[in-house]
Design an enzyme around this catalytic site. Sequence first.
Site, PDB file in Angstrom:
ATOM      1  N   HIS A  36       0.821  -1.218   0.000  1.00  0.00           N
ATOM      2  CA  HIS A  36       0.000   0.000   0.000  1.00  0.00           C
ATOM      3  C   HIS A  36       0.855   1.269   0.000  1.00  0.00           C
ATOM      4  O   HIS A  36       0.351   2.358   0.236  1.00  0.00           O
ATOM      5  CB  HIS A  36      -0.978   0.025   1.174  1.00  0.00           C
ATOM      6  CG  HIS A  36      -2.121  -0.931   1.006  1.00  0.00           C
ATOM      7  ND1 HIS A  36      -3.357  -0.540   0.563  1.00  0.00           N
ATOM      8  CD2 HIS A  36      -2.197  -2.268   1.223  1.00  0.00           C
ATOM      9  CE1 HIS A  36      -4.157  -1.602   0.515  1.00  0.00           C
ATOM     10  NE2 HIS A  36      -3.475  -2.656   0.905  1.00  0.00           N
ATOM     11  N   THR A  37       2.124   1.120  -0.283  1.00  0.00           N
ATOM     12  CA  THR A  37       3.008   2.278  -0.379  1.00  0.00           C
ATOM     13  C   THR A  37       2.966   2.916  -1.759  1.00  0.00           C
ATOM     14  O   THR A  37       3.309   4.096  -1.900  1.00  0.00           O
ATOM     15  CB  THR A  37       4.459   1.866  -0.071  1.00  0.00           C
ATOM     16  OG1 THR A  37       4.792   0.723  -0.882  1.00  0.00           O
ATOM     17  CG2 THR A  37       4.636   1.498   1.399  1.00  0.00           C
ATOM     18  N   SER A  69     -11.561 -15.640 -22.756  1.00  0.00           N
ATOM     19  CA  SER A  69     -10.718 -16.062 -21.641  1.00  0.00           C
ATOM     20  C   SER A  69     -11.022 -17.512 -21.286  1.00  0.00           C
ATOM     21  O   SER A  69     -12.198 -17.915 -21.257  1.00  0.00           O
ATOM     22  CB  SER A  69     -10.961 -15.178 -20.409  1.00  0.00           C
ATOM     23  OG  SER A  69     -10.348 -15.727 -19.262  1.00  0.00           O
ATOM     24  N   ALA A 134      -5.717 -14.269  -5.371  1.00  0.00           N
ATOM     25  CA  ALA A 134      -4.760 -14.707  -4.358  1.00  0.00           C
ATOM     26  C   ALA A 134      -3.771 -13.621  -3.964  1.00  0.00           C
ATOM     27  O   ALA A 134      -2.846 -13.872  -3.200  1.00  0.00           O
ATOM     28  CB  ALA A 134      -3.996 -15.938  -4.857  1.00  0.00           C
ATOM     29  N   SER A 137      -1.627 -10.626  -8.258  1.00  0.00           N
ATOM     30  CA  SER A 137      -1.807  -9.687  -9.355  1.00  0.00           C
ATOM     31  C   SER A 137      -2.078 -10.361 -10.686  1.00  0.00           C
ATOM     32  O   SER A 137      -1.459 -10.070 -11.703  1.00  0.00           O
ATOM     33  CB  SER A 137      -0.614  -8.745  -9.471  1.00  0.00           C
ATOM     34  OG  SER A 137      -1.001  -7.572 -10.147  1.00  0.00           O
ATOM     35  N   GLU A 171      -6.912   0.000 -14.901  1.00  0.00           N
ATOM     36  CA  GLU A 171      -7.445  -0.551 -13.656  1.00  0.00           C
ATOM     37  C   GLU A 171      -8.137   0.529 -12.829  1.00  0.00           C
ATOM     38  O   GLU A 171      -9.167   0.288 -12.198  1.00  0.00           O
ATOM     39  CB  GLU A 171      -6.327  -1.220 -12.858  1.00  0.00           C
ATOM     40  CG  GLU A 171      -6.839  -2.066 -11.720  1.00  0.00           C
ATOM     41  CD  GLU A 171      -6.007  -3.307 -11.461  1.00  0.00           C
ATOM     42  OE1 GLU A 171      -6.190  -3.882 -10.382  1.00  0.00           O
ATOM     43  OE2 GLU A 171      -5.200  -3.713 -12.322  1.00  0.00           O
ATOM     44  N   ASP A 183       2.096  -3.182  -9.427  1.00  0.00           N
ATOM     45  CA  ASP A 183       1.840  -4.490 -10.024  1.00  0.00           C
ATOM     46  C   ASP A 183       2.247  -4.527 -11.488  1.00  0.00           C
ATOM     47  O   ASP A 183       2.905  -5.467 -11.951  1.00  0.00           O
ATOM     48  CB  ASP A 183       0.362  -4.849  -9.883  1.00  0.00           C
ATOM     49  CG  ASP A 183      -0.065  -5.006  -8.440  1.00  0.00           C
ATOM     50  OD1 ASP A 183       0.813  -5.086  -7.559  1.00  0.00           O
ATOM     51  OD2 ASP A 183      -1.281  -5.043  -8.185  1.00  0.00           O
ATOM     52  N   TYR A 235     -10.205  -1.408   0.287  1.00  0.00           N
ATOM     53  CA  TYR A 235      -9.005  -0.838  -0.324  1.00  0.00           C
ATOM     54  C   TYR A 235      -9.173   0.671  -0.493  1.00  0.00           C
ATOM     55  O   TYR A 235      -8.277   1.457  -0.156  1.00  0.00           O
ATOM     56  CB  TYR A 235      -8.764  -1.513  -1.682  1.00  0.00           C
ATOM     57  CG  TYR A 235      -7.414  -1.249  -2.293  1.00  0.00           C
ATOM     58  CD1 TYR A 235      -6.403  -2.189  -2.205  1.00  0.00           C
ATOM     59  CD2 TYR A 235      -7.154  -0.071  -2.977  1.00  0.00           C
ATOM     60  CE1 TYR A 235      -5.161  -1.963  -2.785  1.00  0.00           C
ATOM     61  CE2 TYR A 235      -5.914   0.174  -3.553  1.00  0.00           C
ATOM     62  CZ  TYR A 235      -4.932  -0.782  -3.455  1.00  0.00           C
ATOM     63  OH  TYR A 235      -3.706  -0.535  -4.025  1.00  0.00           O
TER      64      TYR A 235
END
Length: 393
Positions: A36-37, A69, A134, A137, A171, A183, A235
């Site tokens: 979270h930095t 997919s 999980a 990413s 994103e 990520d 988040y």
Amino acid sequence: MNELLQRGSEHFASHFGGTPDGLWSAPGRVNLIGEHTDYNDGFAFPIAIDKRTTVAARARADRLLRVASSSFPGVVEVCLDDLSPDALTGWAAYPLGVAWAMSQAAGRAGGSAAAGSPMAGVDLALTSDVPAGAGLSSSAAVECAVALALDDLWGLGLDRQELARLGQLAENKVVGAPTGIMDQSASLLGEPDHGILLDCQSLQTQSVPLGFAHARAGLLVIDTRTSHSHADGGYASRRRSCEDGARSMGVGSLRALGPDDLPRAAALLDDQTFRRVRHIVTENQRVLDTVAALRTSGPAVIGTFLNESHVSMRDDFEISTPELDLAVSSAQEAGAVGARMTGGGFGGAAIALVRDDDAGRVAEEIAVSFARAGYTAPHIFPVTASEGARRER
């Protein structure tokens, strides 16, 4: 990898017929430390892992984008002229969001309709062995594989830092997850047996040798099978707390604060906001300490930083879960060098740095602890630092 590429080619043929123009792949990532930095302009230290997403792609003679997919049924279709953040939903928002971001970067919504020309339509078929949900990413792996494929097929010539920025834009604006750039940077810039020290303020990166192979050590991922979503409220609320803390402290981002500023923060902020700020400030320092220790002493001495990081995420940032806490404590008790949850939190995976000779025993002890607690059996597997996104064929 050959099996994954074969699956990718077969998946493409089953949906679109024939053969693709090429296959591209991008890895998932494990964040060794620095959670979270990134959206606080701080430091992070991820590695690309040997679990990858592949995209088989072929240019079209019209302006239609089609994406399939192996993880979801059906094919999603949209015209390039109709791409917009509001028009894209569900799983297809990740690959098609990248197409939208790249069309914005190209500075044109039009272009030649000739196959292979800039902004022509494309058929895309995705396959992956990155576990979804999980904390590894899987979303960035999709974004980066698609970005590299479209950059090649559209001839845009964008560098990898720009591709990372566009993946983050997709994103943030299309998926609606307020993530940082870590990520995508890891997925595009990874190297074997190296971590990536990412300065999220300048976006400068340094490749840092891990020395795991020489030390006969490696990482175990403990996927707790409790899924999470970065687009969920937890988040976003953490990000708002960080922004509130920075504003109250009179700085543009928490990157501007160091450990010496924490007493003033404690006096100025409410308890919850202070704890959120304290996690970011101390986590930034742990990233730098970890990198310094790897450069001078090797991986055997970084366990303390990993363990402290988990405590900070559990108590100050409050993003851990009982399953993650048990995975970490079980690994530590079984002799891991260090362990921590990894990723955005609220579920997902933990990592344990283990000596090669101890890996089997550590994994077994974690599995026993989960069974004793009545939790779903975790998926435990080793990962190695891997090469970033690339064209495969």
